[in-house]
Design an enzyme around this catalytic site. Structure first.
Site, PDB file in Angstrom:
ATOM      1  N   GLU A  25       0.901  -1.413  -0.344  1.00  0.00           N
ATOM      2  CA  GLU A  25       0.053  -0.148   0.250  1.00  0.00           C
ATOM      3  C   GLU A  25       0.816   1.335  -0.250  1.00  0.00           C
ATOM      4  O   GLU A  25       0.441   2.045  -0.473  1.00  0.00           O
ATOM      5  CB  GLU A  25      -0.903  -0.056   1.394  1.00  0.00           C
ATOM      6  N   ILE A  75      -5.813   4.330   8.961  1.00  0.00           N
ATOM      7  CA  ILE A  75      -6.706   6.005   8.037  1.00  0.00           C
ATOM      8  C   ILE A  75      -6.856   6.832   9.974  1.00  0.00           C
ATOM      9  O   ILE A  75      -7.295   7.062   9.930  1.00  0.00           O
ATOM     10  CB  ILE A  75      -8.058   5.637   7.352  1.00  0.00           C
ATOM     11  N   LYS A 102     -11.380   5.151   2.366  1.00  0.00           N
ATOM     12  CA  LYS A 102     -10.682   4.550   1.312  1.00  0.00           C
ATOM     13  C   LYS A 102     -10.841   3.356   1.069  1.00  0.00           C
ATOM     14  O   LYS A 102     -11.835   2.615   0.985  1.00  0.00           O
ATOM     15  CB  LYS A 102      -9.363   3.451   2.294  1.00  0.00           C
TER      16      LYS A 102
END
Length: 128
Positions: A25, A75, A102
């Site tokens: 990621e 997040i 996301k």
């Protein structure tokens, strides 16, 4: 006439960023959306028609973008940083509701996104 509550809403701020637990990621990145509801007294701006009497949403967007550019694992941490930054920069903001989504999270499900929704107040809540 009395204004009882007022908010500035920023909907669908889009970013490409590199947050996530998986190493991949941080290489490939993902698309994110930030939605904000900023509680603040907008009556002075409604009367004066001056940007100095409100919260400049272009400046809010810029600050959110700066926080989105700093990589994090979660997040939740990004959303918390955004709230802290906005409170620190704008004295007029009393509350912040933030949703950070996301898109295409790396999981075995077809979904539109994984999100956190967090609610902050500048003043601590006193429990009796």
């Amino acid at each position: 006439m009395k204004l009882t509550k007022s908010y500035i809403l920023l909907k669908g701020l889009r970013f490409r960023a590199f947050h996530g637990v998986l190493p991949q990621e941080h290489v490939t990145g993902n698309d994110y959306t930030v939605d904000l509801r900023l509680g603040c007294d907008l009556e002075p701006a409604a009367d004066s028609d001056q940007v100095a009497d409100t919260v400049n949403y272009a400046e809010v967007s810029r600050l959110v973008g700066e926080e989105m550019a700093h990589e994090s694992l979660l997040i939740e941490q990004v959303a918390g940083r955004i709230a802290k930054r906005l409170f620190g920069h704008f004295e007029k903001i009393e509350t912040i509701d933030i949703t950070l989504t996301k898109h295409n999270p790396p999981m075995e499900a077809d979904c539109m996104g994984a999100a956190v929704e967090m609610h902050y107040t500048r003043k601590p809540i006193i429990h009796s």
